[in-house]
Design a protein around this motif. Structure first.
Motif, PDB file in Angstrom:
ATOM      1  N   ALA A   1      41.938   0.970  47.920  1.00 25.20           N
ATOM      2  CA  ALA A   1      43.043   0.221  47.317  1.00 25.20           C
ATOM      3  C   ALA A   1      43.947   1.132  46.503  1.00 25.20           C
ATOM      4  O   ALA A   1      45.182   1.027  46.568  1.00 25.20           O
ATOM      5  N   VAL A   2      43.349   2.044  45.739  1.00 27.92           N
ATOM      6  CA  VAL A   2      44.123   2.947  44.888  1.00 27.92           C
ATOM      7  C   VAL A   2      44.923   3.943  45.717  1.00 27.92           C
ATOM      8  O   VAL A   2      46.136   4.118  45.527  1.00 27.92           O
ATOM      9  N   LEU A   3      44.267   4.627  46.655  1.00 31.06           N
ATOM     10  CA  LEU A   3      44.954   5.645  47.447  1.00 31.06           C
ATOM     11  C   LEU A   3      46.047   5.051  48.328  1.00 31.06           C
ATOM     12  O   LEU A   3      47.048   5.707  48.624  1.00 31.06           O
ATOM     13  N   SER A   4      45.859   3.787  48.735  1.00 31.82           N
ATOM     14  CA  SER A   4      46.846   3.132  49.597  1.00 31.82           C
ATOM     15  C   SER A   4      48.171   2.896  48.881  1.00 31.82           C
ATOM     16  O   SER A   4      49.193   2.613  49.531  1.00 31.82           O
TER      17      SER A   4
ATOM     18  N   PHE B   1      33.607  14.812  43.405  1.00 34.35           N
ATOM     19  CA  PHE B   1      33.963  14.072  42.194  1.00 34.35           C
ATOM     20  C   PHE B   1      32.667  13.758  41.451  1.00 34.35           C
ATOM     21  O   PHE B   1      31.690  13.316  42.070  1.00 34.35           O
ATOM     22  N   ILE B   2      32.666  13.982  40.156  1.00 36.89           N
ATOM     23  CA  ILE B   2      31.435  13.887  39.375  1.00 36.89           C
ATOM     24  C   ILE B   2      31.585  12.909  38.224  1.00 36.89           C
ATOM     25  O   ILE B   2      32.558  12.964  37.461  1.00 36.89           O
ATOM     26  N   ASN B   3      30.603  12.032  38.087  1.00 38.16           N
ATOM     27  CA  ASN B   3      30.497  11.138  36.936  1.00 38.16           C
ATOM     28  C   ASN B   3      29.652  11.838  35.877  1.00 38.16           C
ATOM     29  O   ASN B   3      28.447  12.016  36.048  1.00 38.16           O
TER      30      ASN B   3
ATOM     31  N   ALA C   1      35.427   5.757  39.023  1.00 40.12           N
ATOM     32  CA  ALA C   1      35.513   6.713  40.127  1.00 40.12           C
ATOM     33  C   ALA C   1      36.833   6.564  40.870  1.00 40.12           C
ATOM     34  O   ALA C   1      37.480   7.558  41.232  1.00 40.12           O
ATOM     35  N   ALA C   2      37.252   5.330  41.097  1.00 38.97           N
ATOM     36  CA  ALA C   2      38.517   5.087  41.791  1.00 38.97           C
ATOM     37  C   ALA C   2      39.696   5.593  40.962  1.00 38.97           C
ATOM     38  O   ALA C   2      40.661   6.148  41.502  1.00 38.97           O
ATOM     39  N   ILE C   3      39.619   5.415  39.637  1.00 40.27           N
ATOM     40  CA  ILE C   3      40.669   5.935  38.750  1.00 40.27           C
ATOM     41  C   ILE C   3      40.735   7.453  38.855  1.00 40.27           C
ATOM     42  O   ILE C   3      41.816   8.044  38.980  1.00 40.27           O
ATOM     43  N   ALA C   4      39.570   8.107  38.810  1.00 40.47           N
ATOM     44  CA  ALA C   4      39.529   9.565  38.858  1.00 40.47           C
ATOM     45  C   ALA C   4      40.063  10.097  40.177  1.00 40.47           C
ATOM     46  O   ALA C   4      40.854  11.056  40.209  1.00 40.47           O
ATOM     47  N   ILE C   5      39.642   9.490  41.278  1.00 45.37           N
ATOM     48  CA  ILE C   5      40.079   9.970  42.594  1.00 45.37           C
ATOM     49  C   ILE C   5      41.573   9.722  42.778  1.00 45.37           C
ATOM     50  O   ILE C   5      42.306  10.564  43.312  1.00 45.37           O
ATOM     51  N   GLY C   6      42.041   8.560  42.310  1.00 47.38           N
ATOM     52  CA  GLY C   6      43.478   8.303  42.356  1.00 47.38           C
ATOM     53  C   GLY C   6      44.257   9.306  41.530  1.00 47.38           C
ATOM     54  O   GLY C   6      45.322   9.793  41.946  1.00 47.38           O
ATOM     55  N   THR C   7      43.735   9.637  40.353  1.00 49.90           N
ATOM     56  CA  THR C   7      44.388  10.623  39.484  1.00 49.90           C
ATOM     57  C   THR C   7      44.451  11.989  40.159  1.00 49.90           C
ATOM     58  O   THR C   7      45.493  12.661  40.129  1.00 49.90           O
ATOM     59  N   TYR C   8      43.340  12.396  40.783  1.00 49.39           N
ATOM     60  CA  TYR C   8      43.309  13.693  41.467  1.00 49.39           C
ATOM     61  C   TYR C   8      44.381  13.754  42.555  1.00 49.39           C
ATOM     62  O   TYR C   8      45.045  14.786  42.728  1.00 49.39           O
ATOM     63  N   PHE C   9      44.552  12.654  43.283  1.00 52.85           N
ATOM     64  CA  PHE C   9      45.529  12.630  44.371  1.00 52.85           C
ATOM     65  C   PHE C   9      46.929  12.228  43.894  1.00 52.85           C
ATOM     66  O   PHE C   9      47.790  11.880  44.704  1.00 52.85           O
TER      67      PHE C   9
END
Length: 428
Positions: free
Chosen positions: A110-113, A207-209, A271-279
């Motif tokens: 949802a985030v990356l989309s 990605f690491i928690n 995790a979704a926030i972090a991955i979205g932030t990275y991208f």
């Protein structure tokens, strides 16, 4: 016929199918043998229903030039997916873990989309068949692929990584899931960590928690992008999380209010926030994506039936996910709380111990009625606390509810998929 030639034929098709009941026109049908059937027998039906080509591994069912005869249809599907992944060369994010894989995958998607043409695993098609089908669903228009990987034995994640060759990986957690197949908790850690091994060998990133000590330890040799709650050393520092019952996540003055129930879902959101932030997805778009995501398929859903409010989490269960679901439910400030807990499967010789631990843990709680459903829980009937009810089958539980209707209550329904506890909704 070699894989390159088969891939050229695949590119002429719109999709891949392994089930003639769901086949679409202009698809590639792959006949995969099951334990109780031989899909080669459906090849002609697939063509009749509109398949452009069929892959079979039994020459007795050869039809015409539209038939691709191979030595092993399943292996061909896997090799075709691997070839297609290399053909596309798009970035792929893979994730595995004991709990929360599918929810986290949906949130990442949802985030990356919001910024990219993103495709992800549909449902939980995350095994040796599902991962190839996911890879084959990616096209030249796909900018990022998100691949969920499941496993119940060692070496499975290693194999799935060899097919998907992910550029990024994430492990949700290491819990007490599939203990029978992995041979215990240490086996789970080793099996899930096969993703770290692949990423390290391939010089890729994870990605690491930072809340998870096992992740931190196992990923030391990897390039990583981290997140954590109130951790200044994290790449994404989450200010605070809460759940009553819906998860809220704060990043400074920005508060994200989700439709996900339970504090155990907070790390999935993070995790979704972090991955979205990275991208480089803008924070306002991340917030919009997460706030608009609504869970389904019996995963941490809030359901209202009559005068009852129900947390429906009946998609799956293991000792780890059961424990956090119970802890979250007990923290809710709600009246007339009832738990309906079903057996946890695939625990092997640990089954009795783990079911007993759940029952014993709940003996300490006051003002919560508990219904335990299934043979494993029934065998641990301690009969020492009022408000505890044990049923060896769902049918006997249903008979009891029909005679003793539940009204004006807050319920948690949690159990393994095989228990199908969502049927309880019909009784409320």
């Amino acid at each position: 016929m070699d894989i390159a030639s088969i891939h050229n034929l695949f590119l002429q098709c719109d999709t891949v199918s392994i089930d003639t009941r769901k086949i679409l026109p202009n698809s590639l049908f792959v006949a995969i043998k099951g334990d109780n059937f031989d899909a080669n027998t459906f090849a002609e039906e697939a063509l009749t229903k509109g398949a452009k080509f069929v892959i079979i591994d039994n020459d007795s069912f050869y039809i015409d030039e539209r038939t691709i005869l191979v030595e092993n249809s399943l292996v061909t599907l896997q090799h075709l997916a691997q070839y297609h992944r290399n053909y596309l060369q798009i970035p792929i994010v893979a994730l595995t873990g004991s709990n929360g894989k599918t929810t986290t995958k949906e949130l990442i998607h949802a985030v990356l989309s919001k910024k990219y043409n993103t495709k992800a695993t549909v449902g939980n098609l995350n095994n040796h068949i599902g991962v190839p089908l996911t890879l084959l669903s990616f096209t030249k228009e796909t900018e990022i692929g998100v691949v969920e990987m499941g496993a119940n034995h060692k070496k499975e994640i290693e194999f799935l990584c060899s097919l998907a060759t992910p550029d990024y990986g994430y492990i949700t957690n290491f819990g007490k899931a599939h203990l029978e197949g992995f041979g215990g908790v240490q086996g789970v850690i080793e099996g899930k960590s096969e993703m770290f091994t692949y990423l390290s060998t391939a010089n890729k990133m994870t990605f690491i928690n930072l809340e998870d000590e096992i992740q931190v330890e196992k990923s030391k040799s990897l390039s990583s992008f981290s997140f954590g709650i109130d951790k200044s050393n994290a790449d994404v520092d989450i200010s605070a999380v809460s759940a009553n019952p819906f998860v809220e996540v704060a990043l400074g003055k920005i508060v994200i209010t989700t439709h996900l129930i339970g504090l155990y879902n907070a790390n999935n959101v993070n995790a979704a926030i972090a991955i979205g932030t990275y991208f480089k997805v803008p924070l306002e778009d991340i917030k919009c994506a997460l706030e608009n995501y609504v869970p389904e398929n019996n995963r941490s859903q809030m359901v209202v039936k009559g005068s009852n409010e129900i947390i429906l989490d009946a998609y799956n269960a293991n000792p780890s996910s059961m424990a956090v679901a119970i802890d979250n439910f007990l923290q809710l400030e709600k009246p007339n709380k009832i738990m309906i807990l079903g057996d946890m499967f695939e625990l092997g010789e640990d089954s009795s111990k783990e079911h007993s631990a759940i029952v014993e843990r709940l003996q300490e709680e006051a003002n919560v009625v508990c219904f335990f459903v299934g043979k494993a829980f029934y065998e641990n009937n301690l009969k020492t606390k009022s408000g505890f009810y044990f049923f060896d089958t769902f049918d006997t539980f249903a008979e009891y509810l029909n005679l003793h209707p539940v009204v004006g209550s807050t319920l948690l329904i949690k159990g393994s998929r095989g228990m199908a506890l969502e049927k309880t909704l019909q009784l409320l």
